[in-house]
Design a protein around this motif. Structure first.
Motif, short mmCIF file in Angstrom:
data_model
loop_
_atom_site.label_atom_id
_atom_site.label_comp_id
_atom_site.label_asym_id
_atom_site.label_seq_id
_atom_site.Cartn_x
_atom_site.Cartn_y
_atom_site.Cartn_z
N THR A 1 0.83 -1.20 0.00
CA THR A 1 0.00 0.00 0.00
C THR A 1 0.86 1.25 0.00
O THR A 1 0.65 2.19 -0.79
N LEU A 2 1.86 1.28 0.87
CA LEU A 2 2.75 2.44 0.94
C LEU A 2 3.60 2.58 -0.32
O LEU A 2 3.76 3.68 -0.87
N ALA A 3 4.14 1.45 -0.81
CA ALA A 3 5.00 1.49 -1.99
C ALA A 3 4.21 1.91 -3.23
O ALA A 3 4.70 2.70 -4.05
N GLY A 4 2.99 1.38 -3.39
CA GLY A 4 2.18 1.76 -4.55
C GLY A 4 1.80 3.21 -4.52
O GLY A 4 1.85 3.91 -5.55
N ALA A 5 1.43 3.72 -3.34
CA ALA A 5 1.01 5.12 -3.24
C ALA A 5 2.15 6.07 -3.56
O ALA A 5 1.96 7.06 -4.30
N VAL A 6 3.33 5.81 -3.05
CA VAL A 6 4.43 6.75 -3.27
C VAL A 6 4.86 6.78 -4.74
O VAL A 6 5.32 7.81 -5.24
N LEU A 7 4.70 5.68 -5.46
CA LEU A 7 5.05 5.67 -6.88
C LEU A 7 4.18 6.65 -7.67
O LEU A 7 4.68 7.34 -8.56
N PHE A 8 2.88 6.72 -7.36
CA PHE A 8 2.01 7.65 -8.06
C PHE A 8 2.39 9.10 -7.75
O PHE A 8 2.33 9.97 -8.64
N ALA B 1 15.15 11.30 -8.12
CA ALA B 1 15.82 10.04 -8.47
C ALA B 1 16.09 9.21 -7.23
O ALA B 1 15.89 7.98 -7.23
N GLY B 2 16.52 9.86 -6.15
CA GLY B 2 16.75 9.14 -4.90
C GLY B 2 15.46 8.55 -4.34
O GLY B 2 15.43 7.40 -3.87
N ALA B 3 14.38 9.34 -4.39
CA ALA B 3 13.09 8.85 -3.90
C ALA B 3 12.60 7.67 -4.74
O ALA B 3 12.11 6.66 -4.19
N PHE B 4 12.75 7.77 -6.07
CA PHE B 4 12.33 6.67 -6.93
C PHE B 4 13.18 5.43 -6.67
O PHE B 4 12.67 4.30 -6.69
N PHE B 5 14.47 5.62 -6.46
CA PHE B 5 15.37 4.49 -6.19
C PHE B 5 14.92 3.72 -4.95
O PHE B 5 14.84 2.48 -4.95
N LEU C 1 5.86 8.53 3.33
CA LEU C 1 5.53 7.18 2.83
C LEU C 1 6.79 6.31 2.72
O LEU C 1 6.75 5.12 3.05
N LEU C 2 7.89 6.91 2.27
CA LEU C 2 9.14 6.14 2.21
C LEU C 2 9.62 5.79 3.62
O LEU C 2 10.14 4.69 3.84
N ALA C 3 9.43 6.72 4.55
CA ALA C 3 9.80 6.43 5.94
C ALA C 3 8.96 5.30 6.50
O ALA C 3 9.44 4.49 7.32
N GLY C 4 7.69 5.22 6.06
CA GLY C 4 6.85 4.11 6.47
C GLY C 4 7.40 2.77 6.03
O GLY C 4 7.39 1.80 6.79
N SER C 5 7.89 2.73 4.79
CA SER C 5 8.49 1.49 4.29
C SER C 5 9.75 1.13 5.07
O SER C 5 9.99 -0.04 5.41
N VAL C 6 10.57 2.14 5.37
CA VAL C 6 11.77 1.91 6.17
C VAL C 6 11.38 1.44 7.58
O VAL C 6 12.00 0.53 8.15
N GLY C 7 10.32 2.05 8.14
CA GLY C 7 9.86 1.65 9.46
C GLY C 7 9.39 0.20 9.50
O GLY C 7 9.63 -0.52 10.47
#
Length: 509
Positions: free
Chosen positions: A338-345, A375-379, A463-469
């Motif tokens: 959910t978090l990964a899909g949302a941040v991509l959009f 680029a860093g966020a997408f990576f 959202l990226l911090a959520g994935s790291v968390g």
């Protein structure tokens, strides 16, 4: 009764008309009210999480009508987990939207609140008719959000989205009618008691209704062969709307978990595990099709849309195994995807804004503003979405692979999960190298974006911090999800919480 259970539904239901009446001409006031409501919703979700963390199941009978005759809301670990995920995602998406996207059309914030009301109601309701009602609330709000800002492509995709969901709603009503005609109830706990006692002559009608309901949930979850609405809808929707829609497909997955373990699980007699033979093959095909779409995508929004389809295939593969271990793995992957899909959009939208004329097309173009930052966020997002170490996608896939070892076809599941992961890596690698790496060598430079995107970048960072968390706290989180899965499979506890233990002894209230 604990009245906090109804708060996630009542709060956005009250806030939406307030926004319509008092703040429709003042976007700043609308933003303040909407943010305040979302923060309060997150606080309520955290309070409910604490309330059910020790394993109790809390119910709320609206109008004080005794179940199964009245409307009942049920808060257990699973439903509250979904509430917490929705509230966190909504707050991040709202921060992104108030950076400018909400100005593209009227009533964005009111529709946003109605959407949250429908989603939260779907997670909390304890009967199927009100599940249908909340489905309609969230769908009606999503129709307006889908065409927010207008445009020919968006309107065309919106018409397709409305058409397929109207068909789904019709099938939902038919399925509910078929089940009620033989079971005499739509309360989930009451249905779980009555299904094993349905006469043999009525089993065909009962199981047909249940399978038709499975088709409806698969439409919501974008499962093959009823997935075709998602790529065009999500790719053409406004970015914050598409990001919020990342939780919409999970509503379908949640309903599959709730119905086909509680009412059609191990205690359902001849209807035991009714969904399993149909769900697993469809999920595997969805996984392959979604990740193949990632490889073939020509725009970043398309890539994100097909990544959502592929992730739903992965999620439903784990759910379709119908074991506590596989469900725990599925819930971890649900949070991650959910978090990964949302941040991509959201990333796709910022890239598109900075490349006028090129938008999010995967073509080499001159440098654009904040290229290195995006680029860093997408990576980071790509590492999470493809399941590469060390982020949450890798842990989620490991958990699913481990849960599949004791399944009937472990070799097939392992092979397809690993193959599709390779396709995703290639697809995301091609997109990143084209949009970011190769563009650094192109002469020229796109003009700087005229508006500030500080809050948009904050939303992406959250959202990226959520994935790291999810990665850092994977140990305690998986322990909690193990307990959640065990509670879902302990159907007697759910039934007793809703109906009381007397119904299990004498068959009557």
């Amino acid at each position: 009764m604990n009245h906090w259970i109804i708060a996630p539904i009542v709060l956005p239901a009250i806030m939406a008309p307030i926004l319509l009446m008092a703040a429709r001409h003042d976007v700043v006031l609308a933003r303040i009210f909407s943010i305040a409501s979302s923060v309060a919703l997150l606080g309520i979700a955290l309070a409910l999480t604490t309330m059910v963390s020790d394993g109790i199941i809390v119910t709320y009978a609206l109008g004080n009508w005794i179940p199964p005759f009245g409307i009942v809301l049920v808060a257990d670990r699973l439903s509250v987990l979904m509430l917490l995920l929705t509230a966190g995602l909504a707050l991040a998406v709202l921060l992104f939207a108030i950076d400018g996207s909400d100005r593209q059309g009227r009533h964005f914030h009111a529709l946003f609140q109605f959407q949250l009301m429908g989603i939260n109601g779907a997670f909390l309701t304890g009967d199927f008719f009100n599940l249908f009602v909340f489905f309609e609330v969230l769908l009606i709000a999503s129709y307006g959000l889908m065409v927010h800002g207008g445009g020919a492509a968006r309107t065309r995709a919106g018409v397709q989205y409305v058409a397929i969901n109207l068909v789904g709603s019709t099938l939902f009503l038919i399925a509910v009618g078929m089940i009620y005609s033989v079971a005499g109830t739509l309360n989930m706990a009451d249905l779980a008691i009555r299904v094993p006692k349905i006469a043999a002559g009525d089993q065909a009608l009962l199981q047909s209704g249940a399978l038709l309901l499975l088709l409806v949930f698969c439409i919501k979850a974008a499962l093959v062969p009823v997935h075709f609405w998602l790529p065009g809808t999500y790719a053409n929707a406004p970015a914050p709307v598409a990001a919020l829609f990342a939780i919409m497909t999970k509503v379908g997955a949640y309903c599959v978990i709730r119905l086909y373990i509680l009412a059609f699980g191990a205690d359902a007699g001849v209807a035991s595990w009714l969904a399993a033979p149909w769900l697993l093959p469809a999920a595997l095909v969805t996984l392959v099709l979604g990740m193949t779409g990632v490889l073939a995508a020509r725009r970043l929004g398309q890539l994100a849309s097909f990544a959502v389809i592929g992730s739903m295939g992965m999620l439903l593969v784990a759910i379709a195994l119908f074991t506590p271990a596989s469900l725990s793995a599925a819930l971890y992957y649900l949070l991650h995807s959910t978090l990964a899909g949302a941040v991509l959009f959201l990333i796709a939208d910022l890239v598109s804004r900075r490349r006028p004329g090129q938008d999010d097309a995967m073509t080499v173009a001159p440098r654009f503003a904040q290229l290195s930052l995006l680029a860093g966020a997408f990576f980071i997002a790509a590492i999470a979405a493809t399941g590469m170490p060390p982020l949450s996608g890798f842990i989620g896939k490991l958990l699913i692979l481990d849960a599949a070892r004791d399944s009937a076809n472990p070799a097939l599941i392992w092979s397809l999960l690993l193959l599709t992961s390779l396709l995703a890596i290639i697809g995301f690698g091609r997109a990143g190298s084209t949009l970011f790496w190769k563009s650094t060598g192109e002469p020229g430079h796109f003009p700087a974006a005229p508006e500030s995107n500080t809050l948009s970048l904050v939303a992406i960072g959250l959202l990226l911090a959520g994935s790291v968390g999810l990665t850092l706290f994977a140990g305690p989180l998986t322990a909690y999800l193990d307990a959640t899965a065990e509670q879902v499979f302990a159907t007697r506890q759910y039934i007793e919480a809703v109906l009381g233990n007397t119904v299990l002894e004498g068959g009557i209230l």
